[in-house]
Motif scaffolding. Sequence first.
Motif, PDB file in Angstrom:
ATOM      1  N   ASP A 126      49.068  56.940 -23.418  1.00 37.13           N
ATOM      2  CA  ASP A 126      49.155  57.668 -24.047  1.00 37.13           C
ATOM      3  C   ASP A 126      48.438  59.252 -23.513  1.00 37.13           C
ATOM      4  O   ASP A 126      49.164  60.162 -23.777  1.00 37.13           O
ATOM      5  CB  ASP A 126      48.609  57.898 -25.338  1.00 37.13           C
ATOM      6  N   ALA A 139      45.076  55.713 -30.166  1.00 37.65           N
ATOM      7  CA  ALA A 139      46.780  55.076 -31.060  1.00 37.65           C
ATOM      8  C   ALA A 139      46.446  54.766 -32.388  1.00 37.65           C
ATOM      9  O   ALA A 139      45.634  54.122 -32.227  1.00 37.65           O
ATOM     10  CB  ALA A 139      47.592  55.088 -30.981  1.00 37.65           C
ATOM     11  N   GLY A 205      44.082  55.274 -25.157  1.00 38.41           N
ATOM     12  CA  GLY A 205      44.687  56.749 -24.467  1.00 38.41           C
ATOM     13  C   GLY A 205      44.990  56.195 -23.040  1.00 38.41           C
ATOM     14  O   GLY A 205      45.745  56.235 -22.749  1.00 38.41           O
ATOM     15  N   HIS A 227      48.141  59.522 -33.470  1.00 39.33           N
ATOM     16  CA  HIS A 227      47.733  59.788 -32.540  1.00 39.33           C
ATOM     17  C   HIS A 227      46.488  61.481 -32.529  1.00 39.33           C
ATOM     18  O   HIS A 227      46.491  61.867 -33.548  1.00 39.33           O
ATOM     19  CB  HIS A 227      48.164  60.446 -31.261  1.00 39.33           C
ATOM     20  N   ALA A 270      52.938  61.670 -26.213  1.00 40.32           N
ATOM     21  CA  ALA A 270      53.013  60.506 -26.201  1.00 40.32           C
ATOM     22  C   ALA A 270      54.170  59.330 -26.716  1.00 40.32           C
ATOM     23  O   ALA A 270      54.070  59.548 -27.660  1.00 40.32           O
ATOM     24  CB  ALA A 270      52.106  59.914 -26.624  1.00 40.32           C
TER      25      ALA A 270
END
Length: 271
Positions: A126, A139, A205, A227, A270
């Motif tokens: 991400d 996340a 991430g 996120h 993302a």
Amino acid sequence: MSMVEERRSTESLAEVYRNEGVVQVPGLITGDEVEQIRTAFMSEVERDASWARDKGVPADDPLARYPRFIHPHRQEEMEAGRIARRLLTDERILSLVTALIGPALGAQSMFYFKPPGARGQALHQDNIFLRAHPETCLAAWIAIDHVDAENGGLMVVPGSHVTEIVCPEEADLAESFTPDQVPIPEGMHTVQTKMAPGDVLFFHGSVVHGSRPNSSADRFRRSLIFHYVPQTSTEVASFYFPLVHPEHQPVEGIGVATGGGPCGEFGEMAH
């Protein structure tokens, strides 16, 4: 991947996260709330999802009828948007986010419908999109349906959070609706998640993750995803501004990240 049912304390969750970069928390969101989320987003996608269309998705693709919603928390004129906005700063979620990465800011909300027959999403990381610096993003992936391999549940690579961002390669577009994928780091392997509605998967991430197509006959794999970035971040990609402070205060002192790091330019969100 360690089972959270055996380690419910915040300290233990943080330890699992430090070791594996991913931790699953069962039943964080109640059944009534899950039903409210499901109903609101299904009503909105059936009413009008033209604003949410993904570029390049063919008209006959299941994802054309059920496109992912990006930043619904900014769409406060609709019920689904108000729910996303409220949960983005919900104390149950934020308290765990804080335990994992410290005081945080909301950066993104997403809703995936993933109907039967929908393609999956190739393995990716991400933070190549959020570009949070000097730390990374986190996340919070909320299951709205029962999730497993058949309906395209997430696969994660525990331990991959200690790797650097890996430059993507071309993905198989017969399997993935996104065109890029990253290889599994040497010596690591994917783990298939299995989640119940209301479970939340938190992951770093840099964790490599993705999903296979939804091969079920009649099961959606809906998910509400947030996120977060640390409040100590000095840079974040512009697509995620304005960031959301837990107490809705103005966010200052964070610059706009430029470029795509070691891998060049990439998309703005993302996945």
